[in-house]
Every structure is written in C-alpha cells, then in structure tokens.
Design a protein around this motif. Structure first.
Motif, mmCIF file in Angstrom:
data_model
loop_
_atom_site.group_PDB
_atom_site.id
_atom_site.type_symbol
_atom_site.label_atom_id
_atom_site.label_comp_id
_atom_site.label_asym_id
_atom_site.label_seq_id
_atom_site.Cartn_x
_atom_site.Cartn_y
_atom_site.Cartn_z
ATOM 1 N N HIS A 175 0.830 -1.216 0.000
ATOM 2 C CA HIS A 175 0.000 0.000 0.000
ATOM 3 C C HIS A 175 0.861 1.261 0.000
ATOM 4 C CE1 HIS A 175 -3.784 -2.198 1.774
ATOM 5 N NE2 HIS A 175 -3.176 -2.905 0.818
ATOM 6 N N GLN A 176 2.001 1.188 -0.720
ATOM 7 C CA GLN A 176 2.919 2.326 -0.773
ATOM 8 C C GLN A 176 3.335 2.614 -2.207
ATOM 9 O OE1 GLN A 176 5.863 0.451 1.848
ATOM 10 N NE2 GLN A 176 5.591 2.116 3.313
ATOM 11 N N VAL A 177 3.584 3.877 -2.476
ATOM 12 C CA VAL A 177 4.253 4.278 -3.713
ATOM 13 C C VAL A 177 5.636 4.792 -3.318
ATOM 14 C CG1 VAL A 177 2.197 4.762 -5.070
ATOM 15 C CG2 VAL A 177 3.087 6.539 -3.544
ATOM 16 N N PRO A 178 6.595 4.760 -4.255
ATOM 17 C CA PRO A 178 6.464 4.553 -5.695
ATOM 18 C C PRO A 178 6.205 3.100 -6.085
ATOM 19 C CG PRO A 178 8.766 4.816 -5.121
ATOM 20 C CD PRO A 178 7.986 5.113 -3.875
ATOM 21 N N MET A 179 5.622 2.962 -7.295
ATOM 22 C CA MET A 179 5.465 1.655 -7.914
ATOM 23 C C MET A 179 5.940 1.770 -9.350
ATOM 24 S SD MET A 179 3.521 -0.495 -10.052
ATOM 25 C CE MET A 179 1.760 -0.105 -10.108
ATOM 26 N N VAL A 180 6.706 0.769 -9.777
ATOM 27 C CA VAL A 180 7.237 0.751 -11.134
ATOM 28 C C VAL A 180 6.786 -0.538 -11.817
ATOM 29 C CG1 VAL A 180 9.318 0.649 -12.564
ATOM 30 C CG2 VAL A 180 9.248 2.167 -10.575
ATOM 31 N N GLU A 181 6.140 -0.380 -12.954
ATOM 32 C CA GLU A 181 5.731 -1.521 -13.764
ATOM 33 C C GLU A 181 6.838 -1.776 -14.778
ATOM 34 O OE1 GLU A 181 1.238 -2.750 -14.762
ATOM 35 O OE2 GLU A 181 1.963 -0.964 -15.795
ATOM 36 N N MET A 182 7.480 -2.953 -14.671
ATOM 37 C CA MET A 182 8.691 -3.205 -15.448
ATOM 38 C C MET A 182 8.900 -4.706 -15.593
ATOM 39 S SD MET A 182 12.470 -1.745 -14.455
ATOM 40 C CE MET A 182 13.865 -1.881 -15.547
ATOM 41 N N ASP A 183 9.210 -5.141 -16.792
ATOM 42 C CA ASP A 183 9.512 -6.554 -17.040
ATOM 43 C C ASP A 183 8.404 -7.475 -16.542
ATOM 44 O OD1 ASP A 183 11.871 -5.713 -18.160
ATOM 45 O OD2 ASP A 183 13.093 -6.141 -16.399
ATOM 46 N N GLY A 184 7.160 -7.037 -16.713
ATOM 47 C CA GLY A 184 6.019 -7.847 -16.319
ATOM 48 C C GLY A 184 5.753 -7.885 -14.832
ATOM 49 N N MET A 185 6.458 -7.045 -14.054
ATOM 50 C CA MET A 185 6.291 -7.012 -12.593
ATOM 51 C C MET A 185 5.805 -5.644 -12.145
ATOM 52 S SD MET A 185 9.802 -8.966 -11.384
ATOM 53 C CE MET A 185 10.889 -7.831 -12.284
ATOM 54 N N LYS A 186 5.140 -5.632 -11.002
ATOM 55 C CA LYS A 186 4.778 -4.389 -10.330
ATOM 56 C C LYS A 186 5.696 -4.267 -9.117
ATOM 57 C CE LYS A 186 -0.068 -3.973 -11.761
ATOM 58 N NZ LYS A 186 -0.059 -4.986 -12.819
ATOM 59 N N LEU A 187 6.726 -3.456 -9.258
ATOM 60 C CA LEU A 187 7.775 -3.351 -8.244
ATOM 61 C C LEU A 187 7.490 -2.212 -7.277
ATOM 62 C CD1 LEU A 187 10.851 -3.731 -10.635
ATOM 63 C CD2 LEU A 187 9.736 -5.534 -9.314
ATOM 64 N N VAL A 188 7.644 -2.501 -5.984
ATOM 65 C CA VAL A 188 7.523 -1.479 -4.949
ATOM 66 C C VAL A 188 8.757 -1.541 -4.049
ATOM 67 C CG1 VAL A 188 5.000 -1.458 -4.976
ATOM 68 C CG2 VAL A 188 6.197 -3.041 -3.457
ATOM 69 N N GLN A 189 8.821 -0.595 -3.123
ATOM 70 C CA GLN A 189 9.980 -0.393 -2.248
ATOM 71 C C GLN A 189 11.141 0.182 -3.066
ATOM 72 O OE1 GLN A 189 10.000 -0.442 0.991
ATOM 73 N NE2 GLN A 189 8.016 -1.395 1.330
ATOM 74 N N SER A 190 11.406 1.450 -2.857
ATOM 75 C CA SER A 190 12.307 2.197 -3.736
ATOM 76 C C SER A 190 13.713 1.598 -3.795
ATOM 77 C CB SER A 190 12.376 3.669 -3.316
ATOM 78 O OG SER A 190 12.743 3.792 -1.953
ATOM 79 N N LYS A 191 14.242 1.113 -2.676
ATOM 80 C CA LYS A 191 15.590 0.541 -2.699
ATOM 81 C C LYS A 191 15.621 -0.733 -3.536
ATOM 82 C CE LYS A 191 16.824 2.415 1.835
ATOM 83 N NZ LYS A 191 17.117 2.078 3.249
ATOM 84 N N ALA A 192 14.580 -1.559 -3.388
ATOM 85 C CA ALA A 192 14.510 -2.784 -4.193
ATOM 86 C C ALA A 192 14.420 -2.447 -5.680
ATOM 87 C CB ALA A 192 13.305 -3.628 -3.761
ATOM 88 N N ILE A 193 13.647 -1.433 -6.009
ATOM 89 C CA ILE A 193 13.505 -1.017 -7.408
ATOM 90 C C ILE A 193 14.849 -0.553 -7.959
ATOM 91 C CG2 ILE A 193 12.399 0.627 -8.977
ATOM 92 C CD1 ILE A 193 10.028 0.687 -6.937
ATOM 93 N N MET A 194 15.540 0.291 -7.187
ATOM 94 C CA MET A 194 16.825 0.808 -7.657
ATOM 95 C C MET A 194 17.866 -0.302 -7.796
ATOM 96 S SD MET A 194 17.257 4.586 -5.945
ATOM 97 C CE MET A 194 16.539 4.288 -4.337
ATOM 98 N N ASN A 195 17.856 -1.248 -6.864
ATOM 99 C CA ASN A 195 18.804 -2.362 -6.959
ATOM 100 C C ASN A 195 18.531 -3.217 -8.188
ATOM 101 O OD1 ASN A 195 20.058 -1.535 -4.619
ATOM 102 N ND2 ASN A 195 19.096 -3.072 -3.313
ATOM 103 N N TYR A 196 17.267 -3.405 -8.513
ATOM 104 C CA TYR A 196 16.914 -4.186 -9.700
ATOM 105 C C TYR A 196 17.392 -3.482 -10.970
ATOM 106 C CZ TYR A 196 14.132 -6.622 -13.213
ATOM 107 O OH TYR A 196 13.742 -7.342 -14.325
ATOM 108 N N ILE A 197 17.132 -2.183 -11.051
ATOM 109 C CA ILE A 197 17.553 -1.412 -12.221
ATOM 110 C C ILE A 197 19.078 -1.408 -12.331
ATOM 111 C CG2 ILE A 197 17.608 0.904 -13.243
ATOM 112 C CD1 ILE A 197 14.841 1.353 -11.865
ATOM 113 N N ALA A 198 19.745 -1.178 -11.191
ATOM 114 C CA ALA A 198 21.218 -1.149 -11.197
ATOM 115 C C ALA A 198 21.788 -2.493 -11.639
ATOM 116 C CB ALA A 198 21.734 -0.776 -9.812
ATOM 117 N N GLY A 199 21.211 -3.575 -11.142
ATOM 118 C CA GLY A 199 21.691 -4.895 -11.521
ATOM 119 C C GLY A 199 21.446 -5.205 -12.986
ATOM 120 N N LYS A 200 20.300 -4.816 -13.482
ATOM 121 C CA LYS A 200 19.944 -5.114 -14.866
ATOM 122 C C LYS A 200 20.802 -4.335 -15.855
ATOM 123 C CE LYS A 200 16.136 -5.263 -18.160
ATOM 124 N NZ LYS A 200 14.680 -5.261 -18.367
ATOM 125 N N TYR A 201 21.153 -3.105 -15.511
ATOM 126 C CA TYR A 201 21.836 -2.229 -16.461
ATOM 127 C C TYR A 201 23.305 -1.974 -16.100
ATOM 128 C CZ TYR A 201 17.213 -1.632 -18.361
ATOM 129 O OH TYR A 201 15.981 -1.880 -18.920
#
Length: 223
Positions: free
Chosen positions: A53-79
């Motif tokens: 029940h929190q934002v930000p939310m990022v829709e990416m790679d077929g997932m709905k990602l929440v928790q900003s640190k988790a989102i940033m770690n995913y992006i950093a790892g992918k790129y």
C-alpha cells in the motif's frame, strides 16, 4: 505491458526521483502515471498493484515493483550499474545509502513544520559537511568513480544528492575539489547531460502544489 516501463507516483521528486535518474542514466525510456487524488491511490490499492500500500510503484519486465531501494537495486543490476562482484556491490550499497540518507533529509523538509525547519536545515548542513561529504571527497581522490573502475548507482545517487545540496546551500562544495571534479565528469556523460536539460522528465524542487497533492493523497500518513 512487459516491454513498457511505467512509473506510478506524484508529479514531483520524492522517492521516485532517484529511480528516474537510474532509468535515465541507463537510457531506458519510461512513461509516468501521476497520482493527483486520494482516489487514484485507493484505486491502485484496491487493484492489488501496491504490495504494501505504498508508492512509488514501477511496472517493469512484467512485474509491479515497490519499495524504492529494491527497485533501484533491480535497475542497477539489470543495467550494469551494480559493480562486478559482491565486494564491489556492498561498497556501492554503502555509498548509495549514505547519499540516500541525505536526500531523505532534504525530501522531508517541505513537510516539516515552519518552526522546526531552520533546525532541520542546520542539522542537514552539519551532517553533510562534517560526516558525509568528506567521505566522498576522500574516495574520489583516488578514483574517477566511487567504487571500481566504472559508473555505478552509487555515483548516480551521490551526484543527484550533491545537486540537491547545492540547491539549498550554493557554496557547500567549495572546499571539496574532488567532488567538484566528479560533478563535471558525471555531467559529461551523454545520458546524464540529456537528463539535466530542460524538458526532460527530471522534476524540479517541490512546490506548494506538490506538497498539497502528496498530503491530500496520502492523508493517512499526515494525521
């Protein structure tokens, strides 16, 4: 939707801005859906799009990602913005977290009662000048990047934080020449140079409209 990156947040910086920065640095195009009312937020909650029940939310790679640190770690790892091994990654996390600590303090200033704001500004300035910036200055004296020999999310987070500090304290970097040189190198990176230009999806400092929208939409957090 798996091929499209969509960001769900307010039309302002907040917790989403560092995510925008990482996507921009990686050259990833993204769309934005702005929350403007309490109903927008409740619709996302009722649809099950917000795991906690929190934002930000990022829709990416077929997932709905929440928790900003988790989102940033995913992006950093992918790129390829997350180091070459586990030891580099933990150092990247250390530098990135310290930068995010500073940005979190800045992020809360617009929501701080007027009678407490000056004290918060003074605490922020002291922490930055005495504890945070000297550590980055030392790290950048021996390398072009904070960790290893390539750009990482730590560099991007710290660059963003340094710009935010300068908005509040224009001369704060005057005694940190390595950081100033670092800023010039980072600004020269094509994707970052593009994101710094007018008309990009980078957001300006918060104004009264943004503050009111956040407080009205997330009214349960401001009771």
């Amino acid at each position: 939707m798996s091929g499209k990156v969509v960001l769900y947040y307010f039309d302002g910086r907040g917790k989403m801005e560092s995510i925008r920065w990482l996507l921009a640095v990686a050259g990833v195009e993204f769309e934005e859906v702005f929350l403007t009312t309490r109903a927008n937020y409740e619709e996302l909650v009722n649809d099950g799009a917000l795991l906690f029940h929190q934002v930000p939310m990022v829709e990416m790679d077929g997932m709905k990602l929440v928790q900003s640190k988790a989102i940033m770690n995913y992006i950093a790892g992918k790129y390829n913005l997350y180091g070459k091994d586990l030891k580099e990654r933990v150092m990247i996390d250390m530098y990135a977290e310290a930068a995010r600590d500073i940005m979190d303090m800045i992020m809360m200033l617009p929501f701080t009662p007027p009678e407490k704001k000056q004290n918060q500004l003074e605490n922020l300035q002291v922490k930055a000048k005495v504890r945070t910036l000297p550590a980055y200055e030392k790290a950048l004296g021996a390398s072009q990047f904070l960790v290893g020999n390539q750009l990482s999310c730590a560099d991007v987070n710290f660059f963003e934080a340094s710009l935010m500090l300068e908005e509040l304290f224009p001369t704060i970097l005057s005694s940190f020449p390595n950081i100033q040189a670092f800023q010039m190198r980072i600004k020269a990176i094509p994707t970052i140079s593009k994101f710094l230009q007018p008309g990009s999806q980078r957001k300006p400092p918060p104004d009264e409209v943004y503050i009111k929208t956040v407080m009205d939409t997330l009214s349960h957090l401001f009771k």
